[in-house]
Scaffold this active site. Structure first.
Site, PDB file in Angstrom:
ATOM      1  N   GLU A 163       0.842  -1.206   0.000  1.00 40.11           N
ATOM      2  CA  GLU A 163       0.000   0.000   0.000  1.00 40.11           C
ATOM      3  C   GLU A 163       0.870   1.246   0.000  1.00 40.11           C
ATOM      4  OE1 GLU A 163      -4.082  -1.470   2.112  1.00 40.11           O
ATOM      5  OE2 GLU A 163      -2.465  -0.867   3.455  1.00 40.11           O
ATOM      6  N   CYS A 190       6.090  -4.099  15.662  1.00 44.52           N
ATOM      7  CA  CYS A 190       5.671  -3.047  16.580  1.00 44.52           C
ATOM      8  C   CYS A 190       4.190  -3.272  16.903  1.00 44.52           C
ATOM      9  CB  CYS A 190       5.903  -1.678  15.955  1.00 44.52           C
ATOM     10  SG  CYS A 190       7.612  -1.474  15.427  1.00 44.52           S
TER      11      CYS A 190
HETATM   12  S1  SF4 Z   1       5.980  -2.935  12.428  1.00 41.34           S
HETATM   13 FE1  SF4 Z   1       7.267  -1.218  13.138  1.00 41.34          FE
HETATM   14  S2  SF4 Z   1       8.924  -1.090  11.655  1.00 41.34           S
HETATM   15 FE2  SF4 Z   1       7.291  -2.328  10.738  1.00 41.34          FE
HETATM   16  S3  SF4 Z   1       6.058  -0.909   9.548  1.00 41.34           S
HETATM   17 FE3  SF4 Z   1       5.132  -1.030  11.554  1.00 41.34          FE
HETATM   18  S4  SF4 Z   1       6.050   0.649  12.736  1.00 41.34           S
HETATM   19 FE4  SF4 Z   1       7.314   0.292  10.943  1.00 41.34          FE
END
Ligand code: SF4
Length: 393
Positions: free
Chosen positions: A117, A141
């Site tokens: 996206e 995250c």
């Molecule tokens: S999991 Fe963490 S590093 Fe991956 S896209 Fe989401 S915010 Fe960014």
């Protein structure tokens, strides 16, 4: 820049006709050196290669041409050779959603049928394109929707540059022949804040940004490009040295205990290690402040004490703080902080001397807001642990 007319003739007999291994080479995303190499390999005389690179570069990245036949300053035979051996391919728009606030979310198909996206956010004096660097993400995250999608693969430099080109197509922003140059750009800023951790795809991101920043084509100034990282410390200095764009940090917490949960890469490079790397950042300056992104999660990281701790932690680093009201997604384990809480937090930071804009949620109605991106592409087999092991986490 005027569209060229009469072609320069070329000794066609030196052009070998055999197709390269694996079919046609996509020229999108190749750096100038890489483009020169493939043109020479295709039979372009060395002494003409630089000129050919310049000509093809302008057609692709200034005029937005995808058909070699339209490259009228190249000899017909040479164009025929290009058609035979190369292609100009960008991601395909599978769907486009337009939010009530004008934000556009593109679901893009790339090689292998994978989907990513990208989001275009129009504002009064600028238009920001948020692009992806991975299908899924290496990291997890916990406030981020992409983080629930296992990494499928890194995007190529062509697929990263291609997102900018697709947005320009959709916004009809390529210059027209014999029309005065339109100074206001619709895609005026690019942020690497979409799906994926860009510093876990460093080389492709670097090459792609070199193409995007090149003054003969898309010509986006490095100060209009921001790369956001969750804190891949060993790659941070290289971002300054090899890309030179602005830097943002997915910071989101003021203690290791909380950041370990929100941004698990913190277990590898904790807050102190990350901040030390930023204090040594080669491009540290008041005119190019590092942006600390801070998602506002109710009862998790939004206390006044957090705010005071945040300004204490980043003292000495030329910085600005972006407060991001959490954008909920299906199954999200958090809630957005109340506005009073966000404003009180912002007030403490502001009084400490930091610009602390609260990022207005955009495109929420189409799940295009920060941290809401996720594509249906899933990785079949490998477990999360295996993916993390690959990244040495
Ligand atoms: S999991 Fe963490 S590093 Fe991956 S896209 Fe989401 S915010 Fe960014």
């Amino acid at each position: 820049m005027t569209k060229p007319s009469a072609p320069i003739t070329q000794d066609v007999h030196t052009i070998p006709r055999k197709l390269p291994e694996g079919g046609k080479v996509n020229l999108v995303g190749l750096t100038r050196d890489q483009l020169r190499d493939v043109l020479i390999e295709a039979g372009t005389p060395e002494k003409q290669a630089k000129m050919r690179v310049g000509q093809i570069w302008q057609w692709i990245y200034h005029w937005g041409v995808r058909d070699f036949a339209q490259m009228t300053n190249l000899a017909k035979d040479y164009r025929a050779m290009l058609v035979e051996r190369f292609e100009i391919t960008v991601p395909e728009i599978v769907s486009k959603q337009v939010s009530m606030d004008g934000t556009r979310k593109y679901l893009l198909k790339i090689a292998g049928g994978h989907e990513v996206e990208a989001v275009y956010i129009p504002e009064e004096n600028r238009g920001t394109l948020c692009i992806s660097s991975q299908v899924g993400c290496t990291l997890t995250c916990s406030f981020c929707h992409t983080g629930t999608q296992k990494l499928v693969r890194n995007l190529t430099a062509g697929e990263i540059v291609g997102q900018v080109m697709v947005a320009r197509d959709d916004l009809e922003e390529w210059p027209e022949q014999n029309t005065p140059k339109n100074e206001t750009r619709l895609v005026s800023n690019v942020v690497l804040m979409g799906m994926g951790e860009p510093l876990y795809n460093f080389e492709n991101v670097r090459d792609a940004m070199q193409v995007v920043m090149d003054g003969e084509g898309l010509s986006l100034s490095r100060r209009r490009i921001t790369l956001s990282t969750s804190g891949v410390v060993p790659e941070i200095a290289k971002t300054a040295e090899e890309i030179g764009c602005l830097l943002a940090i997915s910071f989101h917490a003021t203690t290791d205990e909380v950041r370990d949960k929100l941004v698990p890469i913190n277990k590898k490079w904790n807050i102190e290690t990350l901040l030390n790397a930023l204090r040594d950042y080669p491009r540290l300056s008041n005119s190019e402040r590092i942006t600390f992104e801070y998602v506002m999660l109710k009862g998790v990281n939004d206390s006044d004490e957090d705010a005071r701790r945040l300004v204490k932690l980043i003292r000495g680093i030329p910085a600005k703080i972006n407060l991001i009201p959490f954008n909920e997604w299906p199954g999200a384990p958090y809630e957005r902080s109340d506005w009073e809480r966000i404003e009180s937090f912002a007030d403490i930071i502001y009084k400490a001397g930091y610009a602390s804009p609260i990022r207005t949620p955009r495109g929420e109605d189409i799940m295009a807001a920060c941290g809401q991106l996720k594509s249906a592409t899933e990785r079949a087999r490998k477990s999360r642990a295996e993916i993390q092991a690959e990244a040495g986490l």
